[in-house]
Enzyme design. Structure first.
Site, mmCIF file in Angstrom:
data_model
loop_
_atom_site.group_PDB
_atom_site.id
_atom_site.type_symbol
_atom_site.label_atom_id
_atom_site.label_comp_id
_atom_site.label_asym_id
_atom_site.label_seq_id
_atom_site.Cartn_x
_atom_site.Cartn_y
_atom_site.Cartn_z
ATOM 1 N N SER A 198 -19.295 -71.501 -8.136
ATOM 2 C CA SER A 198 -20.648 -71.904 -7.781
ATOM 3 C C SER A 198 -20.753 -71.902 -6.266
ATOM 4 C CB SER A 198 -20.951 -73.289 -8.362
ATOM 5 O OG SER A 198 -22.322 -73.593 -8.264
ATOM 6 N N GLY A 255 -27.640 -63.940 -16.812
ATOM 7 C CA GLY A 255 -28.315 -64.332 -15.573
ATOM 8 C C GLY A 255 -29.406 -63.340 -15.222
ATOM 9 N N ARG A 256 -29.095 -62.436 -14.304
ATOM 10 C CA ARG A 256 -29.989 -61.343 -13.943
ATOM 11 C C ARG A 256 -29.162 -60.066 -13.818
ATOM 12 N NH1 ARG A 256 -33.489 -64.140 -15.482
ATOM 13 N NH2 ARG A 256 -35.448 -64.738 -14.458
ATOM 14 N N GLU A 285 -34.745 -53.180 -15.704
ATOM 15 C CA GLU A 285 -35.389 -53.361 -17.013
ATOM 16 C C GLU A 285 -36.791 -52.755 -17.039
ATOM 17 O OE1 GLU A 285 -35.285 -57.551 -17.751
ATOM 18 O OE2 GLU A 285 -33.102 -57.631 -17.813
ATOM 19 N N HIS A 303 -33.127 -58.826 -23.088
ATOM 20 C CA HIS A 303 -33.566 -59.967 -22.269
ATOM 21 C C HIS A 303 -34.373 -60.938 -23.125
ATOM 22 C CE1 HIS A 303 -34.573 -61.226 -17.867
ATOM 23 N NE2 HIS A 303 -34.344 -62.278 -18.632
#
Length: 340
Positions: A198, A255-256, A285, A303
């Site tokens: 993190s 996540g992305r 996407e 997604h």
């Protein structure tokens, strides 16, 4: 006797007055939460629907939105510095989704604009998807389904064994926010060892912290990507990280898409530098690299990690709560930290 014409005119005037008394809420483009609950938003706010106007966005905002203090946005709504410059009264941006990568947070900070999201409403469902993708890859569930449908079992064709047993494996979670912590809870039940990466070490978290994601990958069997997309995390998962994960490693991304260098992931999968991948998000996407369609060690979903009825309802309630708190001069429920 009451003049019906006069009464109708009075009622119409009162109706206009009530609408005018509602606080303005600007929507540049409708997202799924707004679309499903538009009538409920209309009861609380005077809606400025920019997407319905034939005017250019510049003309619409300078003509109709100069006193607007709140904007509702979704994952398809870029809020750029240019847009912000056209909204001199803007005070809060309420996102109906989790990600805020399309919002110019630095410009918001300069202008003192608060940003909220609906992240907590999505966390549990996205965590479920992460674990589901991991199980699907590790146990080769979709590949097994295709094998049976193709009559491979009845024809006694050889089918490769599952990738590995989940219990006892070391799972690295990249991004230990709401989603990451929910993933950890679920995988503890499977008997997995948990570590995390993190921005900062979290003193209250009992798991081992790795400040460098490449070191986390080297020491783990699985990487699960749960962090937000920022300039710092874009392409953070590159070929070097994937090589560190190793030929028996699995990566899952909820996540992305752009957190992983997609071309380098494709190369790593095709050359079997890693064992497999479970992907709910992609870099461009809805376009997905064609090479992934041919790989049995990859599980793909569009997604949809948090597309449940409960999530849409909870996200609406949380978004509405943030807006009502703002207009009531109360603390925002889920204001994000724009910068540490």
């Amino acid at each position: 006797m009451v003049n019906q014409s006069s009464k109708a005119t009075s009622d119409q005037s009162l109706g206009r007055q009530n609408v005018e008394e509602l606080p303005q809420l600007l929507i540049l483009h409708p997202g799924p939460i707004f679309s499903m609950h538009e009538s409920l938003f209309e009861k609380k706010f005077s809606l400025l629907k920019a997407w319905e106007s034939p005017e250019s966005i510049h003309h619409f905002l300078t003509t109709h939105a100069q006193s607007t203090r709140a904007i509702l946005c979704s994952s398809v709504t870029p809020i750029t510095a240019e847009i912000l410059s056209l909204l001199p009264s803007l005070c809060v941006i309420a996102c109906e989704n989790t990600g805020v990568e399309l919002i110019d947070l630095m410009e918001c900070r300069k202008r003192g604009i608060y940003v909220t999201n609906a992240g907590p409403a999505f966390s549990q469902d996205v965590a479920d998807m992460a674990v589901g993708l991991l199980l699907a890859v590790a146990m080769r569930i979709p590949a097994s389904d295709r094998y049976i449908r193709a009559r491979g079992w009845s024809d006694h064709q050889c089918f490769p064994p599952r990738t590995f047993k989940l219990r006892g494996k070391h799972v690295g979670i990249v991004g230990f926010g709401n989603i990451g912590s929910e993933v950890a809870k679920r995988l503890e039940a499977f008997g997995c060892k948990i570590s995390y990466n993190s921005r900062k070490q979290k003193p209250s978290i009992p798991y081992e912290f790795y400040p460098q994601v490449i070191d986390l990958a080297y020491n783990c069997n699985v990487l699960i990507i749960c962090c937000a997309l920022t300039d710092q995390t874009r392409h953070m998962i590159n070929r070097d990280v994937l090589k560190s994960l190793g030929e028996n490693g699995i990566i899952v991304n909820v996540g992305r898409g752009s957190i992983i260098h997609e071309r380098e992931l494709v190369t790593s999968l095709m050359s079997r530098e890693i064992a497999g991948a479970g992907l709910d998000v992609f870099e461009n996407e809805p376009n997905v690299p064609n090479e992934l369609f041919e790989l049995d060690n990859v599980v793909l979903t569009p997604h949809r990690g948090a597309f449940t009825e409960e999530v849409f309802s909870n996200a609406f309630k949380l978004t509405m709560a943030n807006l009502e708190a703002f207009f009531s001069n109360k603390p925002l429920i889920t204001a994000i930290k724009q910068y540490d």
